[in-house]
Design a protein around this motif. Structure first.
Motif, PDB file in Angstrom:
ATOM      1  N   ALA A  49      29.475 -71.122  69.318  1.00 40.73           N
ATOM      2  CA  ALA A  49      28.573 -70.131  69.916  1.00 40.73           C
ATOM      3  C   ALA A  49      27.112 -70.499  69.691  1.00 40.73           C
ATOM      4  N   VAL A  50      26.775 -70.939  68.482  1.00 39.68           N
ATOM      5  CA  VAL A  50      25.380 -71.293  68.178  1.00 39.68           C
ATOM      6  C   VAL A  50      24.936 -72.487  69.011  1.00 39.68           C
ATOM      7  N   LEU A  51      25.792 -73.492  69.152  1.00 35.03           N
ATOM      8  CA  LEU A  51      25.421 -74.665  69.939  1.00 35.03           C
ATOM      9  C   LEU A  51      25.296 -74.325  71.418  1.00 35.03           C
ATOM     10  N   THR A  52      26.112 -73.404  71.886  1.00 36.08           N
ATOM     11  CA  THR A  52      25.976 -72.981  73.285  1.00 36.08           C
ATOM     12  C   THR A  52      24.615 -72.346  73.534  1.00 36.08           C
ATOM     13  N   VAL A  53      24.182 -71.491  72.617  1.00 34.24           N
ATOM     14  CA  VAL A  53      22.863 -70.871  72.754  1.00 34.24           C
ATOM     15  C   VAL A  53      21.758 -71.920  72.629  1.00 34.24           C
ATOM     16  N   ALA A  54      21.982 -72.930  71.770  1.00 30.96           N
ATOM     17  CA  ALA A  54      20.981 -73.993  71.625  1.00 30.96           C
ATOM     18  C   ALA A  54      20.793 -74.776  72.914  1.00 30.96           C
ATOM     19  N   GLY A  55      21.753 -74.682  73.832  1.00 34.85           N
ATOM     20  CA  GLY A  55      21.593 -75.337  75.124  1.00 34.85           C
ATOM     21  C   GLY A  55      20.396 -74.822  75.903  1.00 34.85           C
ATOM     22  N   ILE A  56      19.947 -73.601  75.605  1.00 34.80           N
ATOM     23  CA  ILE A  56      18.733 -73.087  76.251  1.00 34.80           C
ATOM     24  C   ILE A  56      17.541 -73.961  75.902  1.00 34.80           C
ATOM     25  N   GLY A  57      17.444 -74.328  74.636  1.00 31.61           N
ATOM     26  CA  GLY A  57      16.353 -75.216  74.222  1.00 31.61           C
ATOM     27  C   GLY A  57      16.429 -76.575  74.886  1.00 31.61           C
ATOM     28  N   LEU A  58      17.647 -77.117  75.018  1.00 30.35           N
ATOM     29  CA  LEU A  58      17.809 -78.401  75.690  1.00 30.35           C
ATOM     30  C   LEU A  58      17.366 -78.310  77.143  1.00 30.35           C
ATOM     31  N   GLY A  59      17.730 -77.215  77.813  1.00 31.91           N
ATOM     32  CA  GLY A  59      17.335 -77.067  79.212  1.00 31.91           C
ATOM     33  C   GLY A  59      15.833 -76.959  79.385  1.00 31.91           C
ATOM     34  N   LEU A  60      15.168 -76.218  78.487  1.00 31.77           N
ATOM     35  CA  LEU A  60      13.716 -76.079  78.588  1.00 31.77           C
ATOM     36  C   LEU A  60      13.016 -77.402  78.306  1.00 31.77           C
ATOM     37  N   TRP A 137      21.853 -77.691  81.791  1.00 33.73           N
ATOM     38  CA  TRP A 137      21.794 -78.157  83.177  1.00 33.73           C
ATOM     39  C   TRP A 137      21.470 -77.009  84.119  1.00 33.73           C
ATOM     40  N   GLY A 138      22.143 -75.873  83.917  1.00 35.32           N
ATOM     41  CA  GLY A 138      21.890 -74.723  84.780  1.00 35.32           C
ATOM     42  C   GLY A 138      20.473 -74.184  84.638  1.00 35.32           C
ATOM     43  N   ILE A 139      19.972 -74.126  83.410  1.00 34.56           N
ATOM     44  CA  ILE A 139      18.618 -73.600  83.194  1.00 34.56           C
ATOM     45  C   ILE A 139      17.575 -74.528  83.806  1.00 34.56           C
ATOM     46  N   GLY A 140      17.758 -75.846  83.616  1.00 33.97           N
ATOM     47  CA  GLY A 140      16.785 -76.784  84.172  1.00 33.97           C
ATOM     48  C   GLY A 140      16.713 -76.724  85.684  1.00 33.97           C
ATOM     49  N   THR A 141      17.844 -76.662  86.348  1.00 34.42           N
ATOM     50  CA  THR A 141      17.841 -76.602  87.808  1.00 34.42           C
ATOM     51  C   THR A 141      17.390 -75.237  88.325  1.00 34.42           C
ATOM     52  N   TRP A 142      17.655 -74.188  87.555  1.00 32.05           N
ATOM     53  CA  TRP A 142      17.280 -72.841  87.986  1.00 32.05           C
ATOM     54  C   TRP A 142      15.777 -72.608  87.867  1.00 32.05           C
ATOM     55  N   LEU A 143      15.203 -73.038  86.742  1.00 31.71           N
ATOM     56  CA  LEU A 143      13.770 -72.831  86.523  1.00 31.71           C
ATOM     57  C   LEU A 143      12.906 -73.921  87.145  1.00 31.71           C
ATOM     58  N   GLY A 144      13.524 -75.016  87.569  1.00 30.71           N
ATOM     59  CA  GLY A 144      12.764 -76.103  88.169  1.00 30.71           C
ATOM     60  C   GLY A 144      12.380 -75.807  89.611  1.00 30.71           C
ATOM     61  N   PRO A 145      11.880 -76.807  90.311  1.00 29.26           N
ATOM     62  CA  PRO A 145      11.514 -76.627  91.722  1.00 29.26           C
ATOM     63  C   PRO A 145      12.697 -76.147  92.555  1.00 29.26           C
ATOM     64  N   THR A 146      12.400 -75.429  93.577  1.00 29.79           N
ATOM     65  CA  THR A 146      13.454 -74.849  94.405  1.00 29.79           C
ATOM     66  C   THR A 146      14.307 -75.928  95.062  1.00 29.79           C
ATOM     67  N   SER A 147      15.544 -75.591  95.290  1.00 29.17           N
ATOM     68  CA  SER A 147      16.462 -76.536  95.940  1.00 29.17           C
ATOM     69  C   SER A 147      16.372 -76.485  97.457  1.00 29.17           C
ATOM     70  N   ASP A 148      15.660 -75.501  98.003  1.00 29.11           N
ATOM     71  CA  ASP A 148      15.472 -75.413  99.455  1.00 29.11           C
ATOM     72  C   ASP A 148      14.279 -76.289  99.831  1.00 29.11           C
ATOM     73  N   VAL A 149      14.553 -77.566 100.036  1.00 31.43           N
ATOM     74  CA  VAL A 149      13.482 -78.535 100.274  1.00 31.43           C
ATOM     75  C   VAL A 149      12.774 -78.260 101.602  1.00 31.43           C
ATOM     76  N   VAL A 150      13.512 -77.878 102.633  1.00 27.81           N
ATOM     77  CA  VAL A 150      12.908 -77.667 103.958  1.00 27.81           C
ATOM     78  C   VAL A 150      11.939 -76.487 103.916  1.00 27.81           C
ATOM     79  N   ALA A 151      12.364 -75.406 103.308  1.00 27.42           N
ATOM     80  CA  ALA A 151      11.466 -74.249 103.222  1.00 27.42           C
ATOM     81  C   ALA A 151      10.243 -74.558 102.379  1.00 27.42           C
ATOM     82  N   HIS A 152      10.439 -75.318 101.305  1.00 27.97           N
ATOM     83  CA  HIS A 152       9.304 -75.691 100.463  1.00 27.97           C
ATOM     84  C   HIS A 152       8.325 -76.583 101.222  1.00 27.97           C
ATOM     85  N   ALA A 153       8.850 -77.514 102.036  1.00 29.66           N
ATOM     86  CA  ALA A 153       7.976 -78.394 102.819  1.00 29.66           C
ATOM     87  C   ALA A 153       7.169 -77.613 103.841  1.00 29.66           C
ATOM     88  N   LYS A 154       7.789 -76.633 104.479  1.00 29.55           N
ATOM     89  CA  LYS A 154       7.052 -75.813 105.442  1.00 29.55           C
ATOM     90  C   LYS A 154       5.993 -74.967 104.743  1.00 29.55           C
TER      91      LYS A 154
END
Length: 239
Positions: A49-60, A137-154
């Motif tokens: 459980a502790v290592l799972t929570v520590a994954g937040i730090g890894l993602g950030l 992995w989930g935190i990094g992709t969620w808080l990172g740049p949006t995955s909607d590249v076309v909308a971001h480009a527009k």
């Protein structure tokens, strides 16, 4: 005729070839009882459980340190601004290196707190590292740049550089880096600095027999004891 020193059909008390007494076997280390096993399972669950929570730090940390992949749009398509750039590979490498560091630190901390090994503890380290990597992995992709590249480009407009979504391409290696590093480091520390099992002891003794006063050993009479009649010439005494 002299009486025999020992009754017939009974071994001499110091005979080294006699059958070992009952219970004369190697004393094996005590097996953990139900209470100790339950305590190990609880500790393994806490570690996971502790290592799972520590994954937040890894993602950030991954979100902060991973290089960005620059993109640009011409109103018709989105292109890599630097087609020869290695930013995408750098994102994977950053995650793997951070995961290895988290595995090393988590294994060292668990060993310092527990000071012993055990299958439940190693399983807790591996499971916690895997779940922590998935969460990172989930935190990094969620808080990172949006995955909607076309909308971001527009949104940014023509010719304006923007960041691509933060992604992992070598997902298998990235997810297994933390648990594998944690298991290897913990097993190594346990082998080098963990407590040693007690050496097995023999319950029965098979050493050199001790001579009793006035009697010989199993291999001959005691030094200085009177010889039996007829023993001088090697012939047994006749009745």
């Amino acid at each position: 005729m002299t009486a025999p020193l020992t009754p017939p059909h009974q071994p001499q008390p110091n005979d080294p070839w006699q059958a070992p007494p009952s219970g004369s076997h190697l004393l094996h280390p005590e097996q953990p009882g139900p209470d100790e096993r339950s305590a190990e399972l609880r500790q393994a669950a806490v570690v996971a459980a502790v290592l799972t929570v520590a994954g937040i730090g890894l993602g950030l940390l991954w979100l902060w340190l991973a290089p960005r992949v620059p993109l640009v749009s011409d109103d018709t398509a989105v292109f890599l601004k630097n087609s020869e750039g290695e930013e995408a590979i750098g994102a994977d490498g950053t995650f793997v290196l951070l995961a290895l560091a988290f595995g090393l630190v988590s294994a060292a901390v668990v060993f310092l707190l527990r000071r012993r090994g055990g299958i439940p503890l190693v399983v807790g380290l591996a499971l916690g590292g895997l779940l922590g990597s998935l969460l990172a992995w989930g935190i990094g992709t969620w808080l990172g740049p949006t995955s909607d590249v076309v909308a971001h480009a527009k949104e940014v407009g023509k010719g304006v550089t923007f960041d691509a979504p933060l992604e992992l391409h070598a997902v298998g290696a990235a997810m297994l880096a933390w648990p594998i590093a944690a298991m290897i480091v913990h097993l190594g520390l346990t082998a080098l600095f963990g407590p040693r099992d007690p050496e097995p002891e023999w319950a029965g003794s098979y050493g050199t027999p001790q001579a009793e006063p006035g009697h010989g050993t199993a291999f001959g009479p005691a030094p200085g004891a009177p010889a039996e009649p007829g023993a001088e010439d090697g012939r047994p005494e006749r009745p």
